[in-house]
Design a protein around this motif. Structure first.
Motif, PDB file in Angstrom:
ATOM      1  N   THR A 820      48.122  59.047  18.273  1.00 18.70           N
ATOM      2  CA  THR A 820      49.405  59.297  18.907  1.00 18.70           C
ATOM      3  C   THR A 820      49.243  59.432  20.415  1.00 18.70           C
ATOM      4  OG1 THR A 820      49.808  60.642  16.954  1.00 18.70           O
ATOM      5  CG2 THR A 820      51.479  60.695  18.666  1.00 18.70           C
ATOM      6  N   LEU A 821      48.202  60.150  20.808  1.00 19.72           N
ATOM      7  CA  LEU A 821      47.946  60.332  22.246  1.00 19.72           C
ATOM      8  C   LEU A 821      47.681  58.989  22.911  1.00 19.72           C
ATOM      9  CD1 LEU A 821      45.709  63.536  22.246  1.00 19.72           C
ATOM     10  CD2 LEU A 821      48.094  63.329  22.956  1.00 19.72           C
ATOM     11  N   ALA A 822      46.945  58.138  22.179  1.00 23.98           N
ATOM     12  CA  ALA A 822      46.631  56.822  22.728  1.00 23.98           C
ATOM     13  C   ALA A 822      47.897  56.022  22.940  1.00 23.98           C
ATOM     14  CB  ALA A 822      45.690  56.078  21.782  1.00 23.98           C
ATOM     15  N   SER A 823      48.804  56.170  22.012  1.00 23.56           N
ATOM     16  CA  SER A 823      50.045  55.406  22.160  1.00 23.56           C
ATOM     17  C   SER A 823      50.862  55.944  23.329  1.00 23.56           C
ATOM     18  CB  SER A 823      50.854  55.475  20.850  1.00 23.56           C
ATOM     19  OG  SER A 823      51.311  56.793  20.661  1.00 23.56           O
ATOM     20  N   GLU A 824      50.638  57.199  23.637  1.00 22.93           N
ATOM     21  CA  GLU A 824      51.337  57.750  24.809  1.00 22.93           C
ATOM     22  C   GLU A 824      50.699  57.273  26.108  1.00 22.93           C
ATOM     23  OE1 GLU A 824      51.336  61.988  24.492  1.00 22.93           O
ATOM     24  OE2 GLU A 824      52.560  61.974  22.672  1.00 22.93           O
ATOM     25  N   GLY A 825      49.525  56.656  25.982  1.00 20.09           N
ATOM     26  CA  GLY A 825      48.824  56.202  27.172  1.00 20.09           C
ATOM     27  C   GLY A 825      47.991  57.300  27.811  1.00 20.09           C
ATOM     28  N   PHE A 826      47.711  58.319  27.033  1.00 18.39           N
ATOM     29  CA  PHE A 826      46.970  59.463  27.547  1.00 18.39           C
ATOM     30  C   PHE A 826      45.467  59.226  27.449  1.00 18.39           C
ATOM     31  CE2 PHE A 826      45.577  64.002  26.835  1.00 18.39           C
ATOM     32  CZ  PHE A 826      45.828  64.430  28.127  1.00 18.39           C
ATOM     33  N   VAL A 827      45.048  58.625  26.340  1.00 22.47           N
ATOM     34  CA  VAL A 827      43.624  58.347  26.133  1.00 22.47           C
ATOM     35  C   VAL A 827      43.455  56.926  25.607  1.00 22.47           C
ATOM     36  CG1 VAL A 827      42.930  60.724  25.635  1.00 22.47           C
ATOM     37  CG2 VAL A 827      43.790  59.263  23.790  1.00 22.47           C
ATOM     38  N   VAL A 828      42.209  56.495  25.595  1.00 19.52           N
ATOM     39  CA  VAL A 828      41.878  55.219  24.947  1.00 19.52           C
ATOM     40  C   VAL A 828      40.905  55.523  23.817  1.00 19.52           C
ATOM     41  CG1 VAL A 828      41.228  52.829  25.333  1.00 19.52           C
ATOM     42  CG2 VAL A 828      41.918  54.248  27.271  1.00 19.52           C
ATOM     43  N   LEU A 829      41.140  54.872  22.711  1.00 17.94           N
ATOM     44  CA  LEU A 829      40.275  55.118  21.557  1.00 17.94           C
ATOM     45  C   LEU A 829      39.486  53.864  21.262  1.00 17.94           C
ATOM     46  CD1 LEU A 829      39.630  57.213  19.319  1.00 17.94           C
ATOM     47  CD2 LEU A 829      41.434  56.181  17.969  1.00 17.94           C
ATOM     48  N   HIS A 830      38.144  53.965  21.473  1.00 16.70           N
ATOM     49  CA  HIS A 830      37.273  52.826  21.119  1.00 16.70           C
ATOM     50  C   HIS A 830      36.416  53.245  19.958  1.00 16.70           C
ATOM     51  CE1 HIS A 830      38.257  50.101  24.318  1.00 16.70           C
ATOM     52  NE2 HIS A 830      38.107  51.052  25.231  1.00 16.70           N
ATOM     53  N   GLY A 831      36.707  52.768  18.831  1.00 14.18           N
ATOM     54  CA  GLY A 831      35.905  53.146  17.655  1.00 14.18           C
ATOM     55  C   GLY A 831      35.968  54.643  17.468  1.00 14.18           C
ATOM     56  N   ASP A 832      34.855  55.300  17.685  1.00 11.05           N
ATOM     57  CA  ASP A 832      34.816  56.732  17.468  1.00 11.05           C
ATOM     58  C   ASP A 832      34.864  57.515  18.784  1.00 11.05           C
ATOM     59  OD1 ASP A 832      35.061  57.320  14.906  1.00 11.05           O
ATOM     60  OD2 ASP A 832      32.970  57.946  14.560  1.00 11.05           O
TER      61      ASP A 832
END
Lengths: 837, 597
Positions: A820-832
């Motif tokens: 959810t945070l990633a979709s907000e543009g707050f973080v990026v999630l690469h794998g783990d």
């Protein structure tokens, strides 16, 4: 007749020799010709059978003549053929010189004649029939002018206009008008019908003296219909009405009616010789005075007259076969227009005269065997079955009136019995008990199923919006909790139902599919299970194992109640006003109470919300239920099962009860019931608002109020009540709540939460997710630099666990939060690994 | 002949006629003659006469049994008996029941129990029309040879009668001296045969020669030599008395009414009116029997001549022990399997509650290969054949499944019910050998057949195919399945892994033992059964405890246990379930469970 028409025919005949074969062509002939054709129709057994030979010998006579002599017929048509017939056809009249057979002639002389062996006066019957035709008025028409024409007079006019060949006479009308005439007709159909025809022809000729077709009478809709099994010798020569299924049709047999012979020596054509008792007497010598050659006459096929005839076998329908018996069959004899009226497989109701003919020992021997072959001379045939697909208009309002299978007929006695049953105060409980009596417990589920069987009222608003009346039910439960048995039982009980298994059903199999007809190559639409169970119940076992594709087809069916097809050039919307009864196993073979229904059965919430009632049938390790099971089985084995099952309504009555209610009871909401519904619904909604809690739980949705209305209507129907009362609504609320408590209870809080059904996520779960989300956000804010190095998810989880005081946090919770945070543009999630940006 | 004015055996029609005349008051000289319509659907005393003759004067054993052998010498219009299963019902037939003699206009004659009137009957005469039912019967399918009624039980009678007949032939006088000569002679067959000097009116010559000449024989399987179907005509008995698949003994008048078939009607139209079925059943292949007395046969009626013994516990126990030892030996010293086999052989459907048939115990022996089946299967088949009245074996190969017609099917061309393999009388035993099944694809018939088999095992019902619809018929068939693993096509109630320890063949039991065992199996099966309230409590507690311990136990398992309990106690000749029996059930189940692991 021969005397007036045959000379004309003789002159006229050669010019159109084919005419004799092609009776349906109306335009070829002179009046004389036509009249003759009409008369040929007159000679179908129904009418011409008027020969009442001496009573006891009748069997023997008819034995040799499946097509009875038409001698009297001719004699009896004074209006159209004023010349007395006897002179022209001595052979036929001489055979039966005496009594009423020549009634027509006698009547003119006004001597009282009687039907042979009875004291029924021909003249009386004639008068009665005349009165009936002239004066009978349909009571339902309530026509104001008493001086208007009667029902049958009008019918005759209509027949004359369209040049029809028969009029249908409802036997009920005859009975209502003159029960004595009705009784005579039943007992002496041959004689009475012949008189009926004469009267009819008299009337016809009065109205239109030039109308020369013969109009026949066809009786139908008798007061009582016989079962094929109960036909016995006393029914011989009586009018009977039977129901059955056509199983075989013979090819059409051309039956000779009149034969013309030609002398091969001099070419002289004989007068038409009519069939007498199934035989044609071939002249042994030329009739021409100058010729007189012996054995010189040959049949001229072209100038003979033939009639269509067909032999049809009728078999009992399955419901009439007693236990341990095989179906009976009976032969039908069809003539003329009745030929090909029924095809094998059709369910028909037949009115006709039961006849017997004796079996000859041999063609040469005069002695007759002591056996009889019986058949029914068919007068009228009515098809009972309408095709399911074509019967109704697609968007027609469900008035409920056509709901019932056409097979189910209610006689007054049965209706009284059902009404009596419905008046019992505990009818609801009794019906519940009687539903699948060998499946004990599950009373609430059974009550729900009962409501489904009865169904609510469908409604179409003038604006075009429609509300379904069908109740859909889903049973979810552990294996071995007799879900399938319940389904099978309902399938058996439902007025129309299809049973399918989810695993074996494809989307097209459920809805409809387009196929190429192997013979014609045309594309045809074949209906699937849901369409076939229109106005019935579609039982789907193993709902969870159904492919997603197939399941998605159900969306439309369960709310819009139609199936739309657009393929291979066919665009169609088919009705599928079916209640769906589905049962599903939990995904992990056993129900996991810690997971929601959605998680347990892996059904999309969109579909789930379309079920009015969702029952969880859980196999609880409960000693009480186990004991009951044990008791039940022990009693099955040891006790007289009849005692164990007393006070239970049998399946047939139950089916009749359901059918009757669905057909005849259309309850409406009373004011107080409506008020109660509103009040209850508001209360349900209110329950979601806990004072002081920020949590917003939806405990009821508009779909629920629709369900409630349907349920309360069904409950009123169970009582045969035209009004939905307060108690129905209360019970409906209870049923819904029981079902919801089982399926929509949020296990973490114990409250009802419709979000569980509609979205698959409960409000408390949502709140928990939000808290994880905010915690994760805080940690990331604290720990991670903008654009700094990434952190592994597991590390974050450790942090979270340290910080959060209560409640466990799983990796997947965190993962969803980070996503959810990633979709907000707050973080990026690469794998783990998580990286702040 | 002398003696009584009638001879029920050789001239039953004469007896019928006499009683009829007496009943309507013809012979008594009284002025008032009862109108025969009073006797429609009723007996006028003839039945009583025959009952008295058959059962009081023990005439029953003297009545010859109709089979292909006796058919050669049994006389037209004499009294015979026939044992068979009702395979099809052909509806009702109307006949001239009584008519007024034309010679003197006052006397009435009857045609009951005969096809052709004995007196000339002119067309327009005063008649009463009555009806009778037609049943098509076949010999009991799968009947063991010992269960067949022996025809040599009347050795004194048959040679004598043969002699008598020969003597009569010489005189050229018909044994039915009541029948006017000219009438009998008018039938062309009898006349011809007499001229040929063939043995009297015996229908034998036309019996087999013409068997294959008729076209459209759809039921060819019934015309072989050892299989004599019979068309039984039933008078005045309620429909519910005789049901499809019931086994009956019919005693009545045999007629070989040849005329009906010989004379194909010239008239094509009226031909189509014949009951199609009858056309396909010429009387030379299917004799007609006008039934006077009929009685339903239960399993123990097949026991030849054994006295009805009181099932005393000690006697029963003895027999049970011996039978158990025998079964153990047959099963290669597998005691557990023998126990289950014994219970299986005693099972029978007692009641039906909705779809559940209570009392059935189908057995699936698993762990059998093709080879071991060839040993034990044949051994068991023989054992069953010698113990049970009706047995059948079904080799479940792929080809068989795809081609066989298991359920009966109605053929509307001939208007007959084509028999299926599973049209079996109540109490039949059926062995299904699944070891021969190989992987492959089933066609639609195969799928239908597996469904039928499954239905039979689960509900003891067979769906008869009437083409336009299906009708479920209740069945009661003991099913024994041999398979390698658990059979899924035929899901049996009990699955027992078969573990034989010895291969040597068992000794052949002596005849007396066999007889005792047959009696045991037939009698014990139908013992009543009950349960005391205390025992009931124990059972319930046990069931609850078992279910608490093992959630996978369902109602089917419980049902099986109770069935076994019932069978164990009745196998010991007891009528009440005792604790001891219940313990045995549990012990057996434990042993079975151990094997299944």
């Amino acid at each position: 007749m021969a005397s007036d028409s045959s000379p004309a025919n003789f002159n006229n005949g050669p010019s159109s020799p084919d005419d004799s074969f092609s009776s349906p062509i109306p335009n070829t002939s002179s009046p004389a010709h036509r009249r003759r054709r009409g008369r040929r129709q007159a000679s179908t057994p129904s009418t011409a059978a008027a020969t009442p030979p001496p009573n006891p010998s009748r069997f023997a006579n008819s034995a040799s003549t499946p097509t009875p002599s038409r001698s009297t017929k001719r004699g009896r048509r004074p209006a159209t053929s004023p010349t007395p017939a006897a002179a022209a056809t001595p052979s036929s009249t001489d055979d039966f010189p005496p009594p009423s057979s020549d009634g027509g002639d006698d009547m003119e002389e006004a001597t009282p004649t009687f039907v042979w062996g009875t004291n029924i006066s021909v003249q009386d019957v004639k008068n009665a029939i005349q009165m009936f035709i002239k004066h009978f008025r349909d009571p339902q028409e309530l026509s104001n002018d008493i001086y208007g024409e009667g029902k049958y007079t009008r019918m005759i006019h209509r027949v004359l206009e369209v040049e029809g060949e028969w009029i249908d006479v409802d036997a009920h009308d005859v009975f209502n008008y003159d029960s004595d005439l009705y009784n005579k007709m039943m007992r002496y159909p041959l004689e009475v019908l012949a008189i009926f025809d004469i009267v009819l022809m008299d009337i016809v000729s009065l109205i239109n003296p030039l109308f020369d077709k013969h109009v026949q009478v066809r009786i139908h809709n008798l007061k009582s219909s016989t079962s094929m099994r109960n036909l016995n010798p006393s029914d011989i020569e009586k009018m009977v009405s039977l129901k059955g299924m056509v199983i075989r049709c013979s090819s059409i047999i051309p039956e000779i009616r009149e034969a013309v012979f030609r002398c091969i020596v001099c070419g002289y054509h004989s007068d038409p010789i009519v069939v007498d008792r199934g035989r044609i007497t071939e002249p042994t010598s030329c009739l021409k005075q100058e010729c007189m050659a012996k054995n010189s006459m040959t049949l001229v096929h072209n100038r003979c007259r033939f009639a269509d005839k067909q032999i049809v076998r009728l078999q009992e329908t399955p419901d009439e076969i007693p236990e341990g018996g095989t179906p009976h069959t009976v032969s039908l004899l069809m003539h003329d227009k009745l030929v090909d009226a029924g095809k094998p497989g059709d369910r028909v109701e037949v009115t006709g005269i039961y006849r017997a003919m004796s079996v000859r020992v041999g063609p040469t021997q005069r002695t007759v065997k002591s056996l009889f072959k019986t058949y029914i001379d068919c007068l009228h045939i009515k098809k009972n079955d309408k095709s399911r697909m074509t019967a109704e208009d697609p968007m027609e309002v469900d008035k409920g009136s056509q709901r019932v299978d056409d097979d189910v007929q209610f006689d007054e006695e049965k209706v009284e019995e059902l009404k009596e049953l419905s008046k019992q105060p505990d009818v609801y409980e009794k019906l519940t008990r009687s539903l699948a009596p060998n499946i004990w417990e599950l009373d609430d589920v059974k009550k729900g199923l009962l409501c489904q069987l009865f169904g609510g009222n469908a409604l179409v608003l003038p604006s075009g919006a429609s509300f379904r009346g069908d109740i859909n039910i889903l049973l979810v439960g552990d294996p071995g909790t007799s879900k399938s048995q319940l389904l099978q039982y309902i399938h058996k009980l439902a007025p129309r139902g299809i049973y399918t298994s989810g695993r074996g059903s494809s989307a097209v199999g459920l809805t409809a599919y387009v196929a190429k007809d192997p013979e014609t190559g045309e594309t045809v639409l074949e209906s699937g299970a849901l369409v076939l169970s229109d106005r019935g119940i579609c039982c789907i076992d193993e709902f969870d194992k159904m492919s997603d594709n197939a399941r998605s087809m159900l969306h439309e069916v369960m709310e819009q109640q139609t199936v739309s097809i657009a393929k291979a050039g066919i665009i169609a919307s088919l009705n599928a006003r079916t209640s769906v009864l589905a049962c599903a196993n939990p995904s992990g073979s056993r129900y996991n109470p810690r997971l929601s229904v959605i998680d347990n059965i892996h059904l999309p919430p969109t579909l789930l919300s379309r079920f009015d009632l969702i029952y969880l049938i859980l196999d609880k390790a409960d000693e009480q239920t186990d004991r009951r099971l044990a008791k039940h089985i022990v009693s099955l084995h040891f006790e007289d099962t009849e005692i164990a099952e007393h006070d239970v309504i049998d399946l047939a009555t139950l089916t009749a009860y359901v059918s009757y209610a669905r057909k005849n009871i259309h309850p409406k909401l009373s004011d107080e019931a409506a008020e109660e519904l509103t009040r209850g619904y508001v209360e349900m909604r209110k329950r979601g608002n806990f004072p002081g809690s920020s949590k917003k739980v939806i405990t009821a949705t508009p779909r629920q109020i629709e369900s409630l209305i349907r349920l309360s209507e069904a409950l009123a129907r169970i009582r045969f009540s035209e009004w939905v009362e307060m108690r129905d609504v209360t019970e409906a609320f209870r049923l819904l709540e029981v079902a919801m408590q089982q399926s929509a209870t949020d296990h973490s809080t114990g409250t009802i939460d419709m979000d569980l059904i509609t979205t698959g996520v409960s409000a408390s779960e949502r709140m928990r997710r939000e808290s994880v989300l905010s915690a994760a956000r805080n940690i990331i804010m604290d720990k991670l630099q903008l654009g700094g190095p990434s952190v592994r998810l597991l590390e974050l989880l450790e942090e979270l666990k340290k910080q959060s005081s209560g409640g466990e946090i799983h990796l997947h919770d965190l993962r969803t939060a980070v996503a959810t945070l990633a979709s907000e543009g707050f973080v990026v999630l690469h794998g783990d690994s998580v990286k702040r940006i | 002949m002398g003696g009584p004015p009638y001879d029920c055996m050789s001239n039953p029609l004469g007896a019928v006629r006499l009683t009829f005349e007496k009943a309507i008051g013809l012979g008594s000289g009284s002025e008032t003659v009862t109108h025969p319509s009073a006797f429609e659907g009723k007996d006028w005393g003839a039945l009583e006469l025959f009952r008295h003759f058959l059962f009081q004067e023990s005439g029953l054993s003297k009545v010859p049994i109709l089979n292909p052998k006796t058919l050669r010498w049994v006389q037209h219009n004499s009294l015979v008996r026939y044992r068979g299963m009702i395979q099809d019902m052909l509806g009702n037939e109307f006949y001239v029941g009584a008519y007024r003699d034309i010679k003197d206009g006052s006397s009435w004659r009857t045609n009951k129990f005969t096809d052709v009137s004995q007196y000339p009957m002119e067309s327009p005469s005063v008649t009463c029309i009555w009806e009778r039912r037609l049943l098509y019967c076949v010999p009991v399918p799968g009947q063991s040879s010992w269960a067949e009624p022996s025809c040599d039980m009347d050795p004194n009678w048959s040679p004598q009668s043969r002699e008598k007949r020969r003597r009569m032939d010489g005189e050229d006088s018909d044994p039915m001296d009541l029948v006017p000569e000219d009438e009998v002679k008018s039938s062309p067959i009898t006349k011809k045969m007499r001229e040929d000097g063939l043995p009297s009116t015996s229908p034998e010559p036309m019996d087999l020669k013409t068997a294959s000449s008729s076209p459209g024989m759809s039921t060819v399987q019934f015309v072989d030599k050892d299989n004599l179907p019979c068309l039984v005509k039933i008078y005045d008995s309620p429909e519910s008395d005789l049901k499809l698949n019931d086994v009956f003994e019919f005693i009545g008048v045999l007629t070989f009414d040849s005329e009906l078939a010989v004379e194909k009607d010239d008239n094509e139209l009226s031909n189509s009116f014949y009951d199609d079925a009858l056309v396909h059943m010429p009387p030379n292949k299917v004799p007609r029997l006008h039934c006077i007395v009929h009685r339903k046969l239960a399993v123990h009626d097949f026991l030849p001549g054994s006295p009805i013994m009181e099932p005393k516990p000690h006697l029963v126990k003895e027999i049970r022990e011996a039978l158990f030892r025998h079964l153990t030996a047959v099963l290669g010293n597998d005691g557990v399997a023998a126990h289950f086999m014994l219970l299986h052989l005693l099972s029978k459907v007692h009641t039906r509650v909705d779809d559940v048939a209570i009392g059935k115990l189908s057995l699936n022996l698993i762990g059998l290969s093709k080879e071991s089946v060839s040993v034990f299967g044949t051994r068991l088949t023989q054992t069953f054949k010698s113990l049970l009245p009706c047995t059948k074996c079904l080799p479940l190969t792929l080809e068989y499944l795809n081609t066989a017609s298991l359920a009966p099917k109605k053929d509307y061309q001939t208007n007959r019910l084509i028999p299926g393999v599973l049209q079996l009388p109540e109490g039949s035993h059926l062995m299904v050998d699944e070891t021969q099944l190989e992987s492959g694809s089933l066609n639609s018939i195969g799928i239908e057949n597996t469904k039928i088999l499954k239905n039979l095992t689960e509900f003891q019902k067979v769906e008869y195919d009437f083409q336009f619809y299906k009708v479920e018929m209740a069945a009661d068939i003991q099913l024994l399945i041999f398979s390698d693993g658990k059979s899924n096509i035929v899901p049996a109630d009990v699955i027992v892994p078969f573990q034989p320890s010895a291969l040597e063949s068992s000794e052949i039991p002596v005849a007396e033992a066999l007889e005792a065992w047959r009696w045991y199996l037939a009698t014990v099966r139908s013992l009543p059964h009950s349960i005391g309230s205390e025992m009931q409590k124990v059972v319930e507690d046990d069931l609850v405890a078992a279910r608490q311990a093992d959630r996978s136990l369902g109602s089917q398992d419980f049902s099986r246990w109770l069935t076994m309990g019932r069978l164990i106690s009745s196998s010991l000749g007891e009528t009440c379930l005792s604790l001891e029996h219940w313990q045995m059930v549990k012990e057996l189940e434990r042993l079975r469970k151990e094997r299944l692991k």
